[in-house]
Design a protein around this motif. Sequence first.
Motif, PDB file in Angstrom:
ATOM      1  N   PRO A 195     -14.798 -45.807 -59.325  1.00 18.53           N
ATOM      2  CA  PRO A 195     -15.307 -47.112 -59.330  1.00 18.53           C
ATOM      3  C   PRO A 195     -15.792 -47.280 -60.644  1.00 18.53           C
ATOM      4  CG  PRO A 195     -15.719 -46.152 -57.218  1.00 18.53           C
ATOM      5  CD  PRO A 195     -15.155 -45.028 -57.827  1.00 18.53           C
ATOM      6  N   ASP A 196     -16.463 -46.358 -61.212  1.00 17.94           N
ATOM      7  CA  ASP A 196     -17.172 -46.270 -62.552  1.00 17.94           C
ATOM      8  C   ASP A 196     -16.285 -46.321 -63.558  1.00 17.94           C
ATOM      9  OD1 ASP A 196     -19.794 -46.362 -61.318  1.00 17.94           O
ATOM     10  OD2 ASP A 196     -20.130 -44.234 -61.871  1.00 17.94           O
ATOM     11  N   ARG A 197     -15.224 -45.786 -63.558  1.00 19.32           N
ATOM     12  CA  ARG A 197     -14.047 -45.932 -64.572  1.00 19.32           C
ATOM     13  C   ARG A 197     -13.471 -47.631 -64.606  1.00 19.32           C
ATOM     14  NH1 ARG A 197     -11.410 -40.426 -65.287  1.00 19.32           N
ATOM     15  NH2 ARG A 197     -12.963 -38.988 -64.229  1.00 19.32           N
ATOM     16  N   VAL A 198     -13.356 -47.927 -63.319  1.00 21.72           N
ATOM     17  CA  VAL A 198     -12.859 -49.380 -63.178  1.00 21.72           C
ATOM     18  C   VAL A 198     -13.944 -50.467 -63.821  1.00 21.72           C
ATOM     19  CG1 VAL A 198     -12.236 -51.101 -61.632  1.00 21.72           C
ATOM     20  CG2 VAL A 198     -11.474 -48.859 -61.189  1.00 21.72           C
ATOM     21  N   ARG A 199     -15.206 -50.141 -63.555  1.00 24.49           N
ATOM     22  CA  ARG A 199     -16.123 -50.885 -63.914  1.00 24.49           C
ATOM     23  C   ARG A 199     -16.349 -50.933 -65.408  1.00 24.49           C
ATOM     24  NH1 ARG A 199     -20.031 -48.756 -60.424  1.00 24.49           N
ATOM     25  NH2 ARG A 199     -19.194 -49.586 -58.517  1.00 24.49           N
ATOM     26  N   PHE A 200     -16.001 -49.405 -66.004  1.00 32.42           N
ATOM     27  CA  PHE A 200     -16.144 -49.481 -67.352  1.00 32.42           C
ATOM     28  C   PHE A 200     -15.466 -50.440 -68.113  1.00 32.42           C
ATOM     29  CE2 PHE A 200     -14.900 -47.160 -71.229  1.00 32.42           C
ATOM     30  CZ  PHE A 200     -16.075 -46.880 -71.920  1.00 32.42           C
ATOM     31  N   ALA A 201     -14.329 -50.566 -67.693  1.00 33.79           N
ATOM     32  CA  ALA A 201     -13.137 -51.309 -68.020  1.00 33.79           C
ATOM     33  C   ALA A 201     -13.467 -52.922 -67.966  1.00 33.79           C
ATOM     34  CB  ALA A 201     -11.734 -51.175 -67.630  1.00 33.79           C
ATOM     35  N   ARG A 202     -13.924 -53.290 -66.558  1.00 33.69           N
ATOM     36  CA  ARG A 202     -14.267 -54.743 -66.470  1.00 33.69           C
ATOM     37  C   ARG A 202     -15.618 -55.206 -67.396  1.00 33.69           C
ATOM     38  NH1 ARG A 202     -14.725 -56.428 -60.931  1.00 33.69           N
ATOM     39  NH2 ARG A 202     -14.067 -58.419 -61.676  1.00 33.69           N
ATOM     40  N   ASP A 203     -16.438 -54.391 -67.476  1.00 35.11           N
ATOM     41  CA  ASP A 203     -17.589 -54.634 -67.892  1.00 35.11           C
ATOM     42  C   ASP A 203     -17.428 -54.950 -69.660  1.00 35.11           C
ATOM     43  OD1 ASP A 203     -19.037 -54.576 -65.763  1.00 35.11           O
ATOM     44  OD2 ASP A 203     -20.049 -52.522 -66.147  1.00 35.11           O
ATOM     45  N   GLN A 204     -16.571 -54.331 -70.003  1.00 40.03           N
ATOM     46  CA  GLN A 204     -16.304 -54.400 -71.556  1.00 40.03           C
ATOM     47  C   GLN A 204     -15.211 -55.569 -71.748  1.00 40.03           C
ATOM     48  OE1 GLN A 204     -16.968 -51.128 -74.013  1.00 40.03           O
ATOM     49  NE2 GLN A 204     -16.786 -49.999 -71.874  1.00 40.03           N
ATOM     50  N   ASN A 205     -14.521 -56.299 -70.742  1.00 47.84           N
ATOM     51  CA  ASN A 205     -13.422 -57.220 -70.845  1.00 47.84           C
ATOM     52  C   ASN A 205     -12.319 -56.588 -71.531  1.00 47.84           C
ATOM     53  OD1 ASN A 205     -14.684 -59.484 -69.743  1.00 47.84           O
ATOM     54  ND2 ASN A 205     -16.039 -59.801 -71.962  1.00 47.84           N
ATOM     55  N   ALA A 206     -12.102 -55.421 -71.214  1.00 50.56           N
ATOM     56  CA  ALA A 206     -10.734 -54.722 -71.665  1.00 50.56           C
ATOM     57  C   ALA A 206      -9.686 -55.461 -71.405  1.00 50.56           C
ATOM     58  CB  ALA A 206     -10.684 -53.182 -70.944  1.00 50.56           C
ATOM     59  N   ALA A 207      -8.597 -55.289 -72.426  1.00 47.77           N
ATOM     60  CA  ALA A 207      -7.463 -56.096 -72.523  1.00 47.77           C
ATOM     61  C   ALA A 207      -6.335 -55.161 -71.559  1.00 47.77           C
ATOM     62  CB  ALA A 207      -6.710 -56.308 -73.701  1.00 47.77           C
ATOM     63  N   LEU A 208      -6.498 -54.078 -71.714  1.00 48.44           N
ATOM     64  CA  LEU A 208      -5.465 -52.993 -70.952  1.00 48.44           C
ATOM     65  C   LEU A 208      -6.225 -51.756 -70.644  1.00 48.44           C
ATOM     66  CD1 LEU A 208      -2.169 -52.835 -72.954  1.00 48.44           C
ATOM     67  CD2 LEU A 208      -2.592 -53.685 -70.531  1.00 48.44           C
ATOM     68  N   PHE A 209      -5.785 -51.195 -69.526  1.00 45.62           N
ATOM     69  CA  PHE A 209      -6.501 -50.054 -68.985  1.00 45.62           C
ATOM     70  C   PHE A 209      -5.345 -48.921 -68.693  1.00 45.62           C
ATOM     71  CE2 PHE A 209      -7.660 -47.463 -65.361  1.00 45.62           C
ATOM     72  CZ  PHE A 209      -9.008 -47.032 -65.561  1.00 45.62           C
ATOM     73  N   VAL A 210      -5.473 -47.927 -69.482  1.00 42.68           N
ATOM     74  CA  VAL A 210      -4.285 -46.884 -68.986  1.00 42.68           C
ATOM     75  C   VAL A 210      -5.074 -45.524 -68.340  1.00 42.68           C
ATOM     76  CG1 VAL A 210      -2.365 -45.603 -70.129  1.00 42.68           C
ATOM     77  CG2 VAL A 210      -3.225 -47.723 -71.025  1.00 42.68           C
ATOM     78  N   SER A 211      -4.759 -45.024 -67.449  1.00 40.42           N
ATOM     79  CA  SER A 211      -5.340 -43.833 -66.764  1.00 40.42           C
ATOM     80  C   SER A 211      -4.281 -42.801 -66.898  1.00 40.42           C
ATOM     81  CB  SER A 211      -5.567 -44.169 -65.251  1.00 40.42           C
ATOM     82  OG  SER A 211      -6.433 -42.940 -64.714  1.00 40.42           O
ATOM     83  N   ILE A 212      -4.799 -41.454 -67.586  1.00 36.82           N
ATOM     84  CA  ILE A 212      -3.839 -40.665 -67.579  1.00 36.82           C
ATOM     85  C   ILE A 212      -4.017 -39.244 -66.856  1.00 36.82           C
ATOM     86  CG2 ILE A 212      -3.469 -38.872 -69.639  1.00 36.82           C
ATOM     87  CD1 ILE A 212      -2.922 -41.653 -70.624  1.00 36.82           C
ATOM     88  N   HIS A 213      -2.834 -38.903 -66.325  1.00 33.65           N
ATOM     89  CA  HIS A 213      -3.045 -37.797 -65.314  1.00 33.65           C
ATOM     90  C   HIS A 213      -1.799 -36.670 -65.515  1.00 33.65           C
ATOM     91  CE1 HIS A 213      -6.205 -39.167 -62.518  1.00 33.65           C
ATOM     92  NE2 HIS A 213      -5.782 -40.377 -63.229  1.00 33.65           N
ATOM     93  N   ALA A 214      -1.941 -35.654 -64.778  1.00 30.10           N
ATOM     94  CA  ALA A 214      -0.823 -34.651 -64.957  1.00 30.10           C
ATOM     95  C   ALA A 214      -0.703 -34.037 -63.718  1.00 30.10           C
ATOM     96  CB  ALA A 214      -0.850 -33.728 -65.916  1.00 30.10           C
ATOM     97  N   ASP A 215      -0.087 -34.402 -62.389  1.00 33.85           N
ATOM     98  CA  ASP A 215      -0.137 -33.780 -61.092  1.00 33.85           C
ATOM     99  C   ASP A 215       0.638 -32.567 -61.159  1.00 33.85           C
ATOM    100  OD1 ASP A 215      -0.468 -34.134 -58.647  1.00 33.85           O
ATOM    101  OD2 ASP A 215       1.187 -35.538 -58.189  1.00 33.85           O
ATOM    102  N   THR A 216       0.689 -32.098 -59.848  1.00 31.73           N
ATOM    103  CA  THR A 216       1.065 -30.943 -59.219  1.00 31.73           C
ATOM    104  C   THR A 216       2.094 -31.169 -58.091  1.00 31.73           C
ATOM    105  OG1 THR A 216       1.103 -28.434 -59.457  1.00 31.73           O
ATOM    106  CG2 THR A 216      -0.586 -29.904 -58.307  1.00 31.73           C
ATOM    107  N   LEU A 217       3.005 -30.376 -57.950  1.00 31.54           N
ATOM    108  CA  LEU A 217       3.983 -30.537 -56.666  1.00 31.54           C
ATOM    109  C   LEU A 217       4.006 -29.022 -55.994  1.00 31.54           C
ATOM    110  CD1 LEU A 217       6.910 -32.923 -57.390  1.00 31.54           C
ATOM    111  CD2 LEU A 217       5.101 -33.214 -55.899  1.00 31.54           C
ATOM    112  N   THR A 218       3.814 -28.678 -54.936  1.00 31.93           N
ATOM    113  CA  THR A 218       3.752 -27.380 -54.273  1.00 31.93           C
ATOM    114  C   THR A 218       5.331 -27.271 -54.129  1.00 31.93           C
ATOM    115  OG1 THR A 218       3.031 -28.327 -52.221  1.00 31.93           O
ATOM    116  CG2 THR A 218       1.711 -26.884 -53.497  1.00 31.93           C
ATOM    117  N   ASN A 219       5.964 -26.199 -54.159  1.00 37.25           N
ATOM    118  CA  ASN A 219       7.317 -25.857 -53.775  1.00 37.25           C
ATOM    119  C   ASN A 219       8.528 -26.949 -54.451  1.00 37.25           C
ATOM    120  OD1 ASN A 219       6.270 -23.917 -52.048  1.00 37.25           O
ATOM    121  ND2 ASN A 219       6.202 -25.589 -50.513  1.00 37.25           N
TER     122      ASN A 219
END
Length: 436
Positions: A264-288
Amino acid sequence: MNGANLGLSRTFLRRKAGKVAIRAVPGLILASVLAIMSAFSPLSALADDLGGTHARPVVVGAKLEQSASGTRLILISSQPLTATPFGLEKPDRLVLDLPEVNFQLAPHTGESGTGLIKSFRFGLFGFGRSRIVIDLAGPAHVASVVNAPLLKDLGATVTIELEKLDRDAFHELAGASRTSANSSAAATAATSSAHPTPPTKDPRPLVVIDPGHGGFDPGAMGASGEVEKTITLEFATTLATELERRGHVRVALTRSSDTFVSLPDRVRFARDQNAALFVSIHADTLTNAAGVQGATVYTLADHASDAEAARVAEKENRVDQQAGVDSGESDEEVVSILDDLMRRETKILSAAFAQRLVQGLETHVRLNKNPLRSAAFLVLRAPDVPSALVELGYLSSDVDRASFASPQWREEAARAIAGAIEARLPDRPSAAAQAN
Ligand SMILES: [Zn+2]
């Protein structure tokens, strides 16, 4: 206290451990201390850390014991610790908020438990704060936290006593905790956004880049020790640099160091600053599924586009629970027609952005065979900020892991994403106006 005036070698510590402990520490605790020291024994790490500029406590041992009235968690620390406990339900947890602690514990510490403690996790929780989260086998409370000096000035044993509670009493404890937990989450938000973008007259739209995981929460792990939180931060930094170099947008990161930030703090951070875009970066893993590889772009949807997307969202959403953040209730669920319209507009903009991301990436980066998906990601829930989540690839894939490690790959992928970001922004003229 620092390494210089501590001035003790590992051999000296060992020798002192044998002699002093036997004289000074009573039987039960002595047994625990010696067992912990022989099991972990990197007390030299303690001296190493103290040799630096930080006076952070270093915890080098952790042990669980059954007691007459419950279960105790014993920590071996370079300094006495203050611990503020609170309770959370569904599932039952006890959380201990600590000052910033350097945990030097053996791998797999806390993965299995005994008595009231099913398992426990520990780590940095925010700027200058650490946390231990105990998964409970049944309702319990922290009856006491006792610091006892260890080997004269060499440190302390911190004994955290857990006692059983009945369900009603635990429910009450967790209810009372909710307020303080939320206010401490807010405190984390305030401190973790240590580099908020100051109010600015800069008319360029703001893009918020969100490196997934951090601090307490490592994210996924690769076969050769790669950690998702490090990969996401490295990539987000490369992307921010690329965007800044091009100069068409302002950029802010939800975290710029190895720090925990709740969803929620990540979302709030973007909203509080009137961000025009929000891009979340991840790198998942899969077992087997070592053969599955390539980047995937996700947007928000109540119903997942496929089973794999649902699984990824479920996993990414679980991090707050693991860190002891109660994200069960959102304070942003005000349903109104206006809100609904805004959400609909945001959804369309998010979908268009995600599509542009896939188009931009496909000529430069290997994509998943089904690269555009959607699911109920908590971090994409800002009603007024178009958002997408990029899984750069899979830590379980050898090919993807090699890509993450390559600066050329990172730069190429960052250029592709930066291009997609810039291509989407003219469609949102209000963003520039809002920034004024
Ligand atoms: Zn992730």
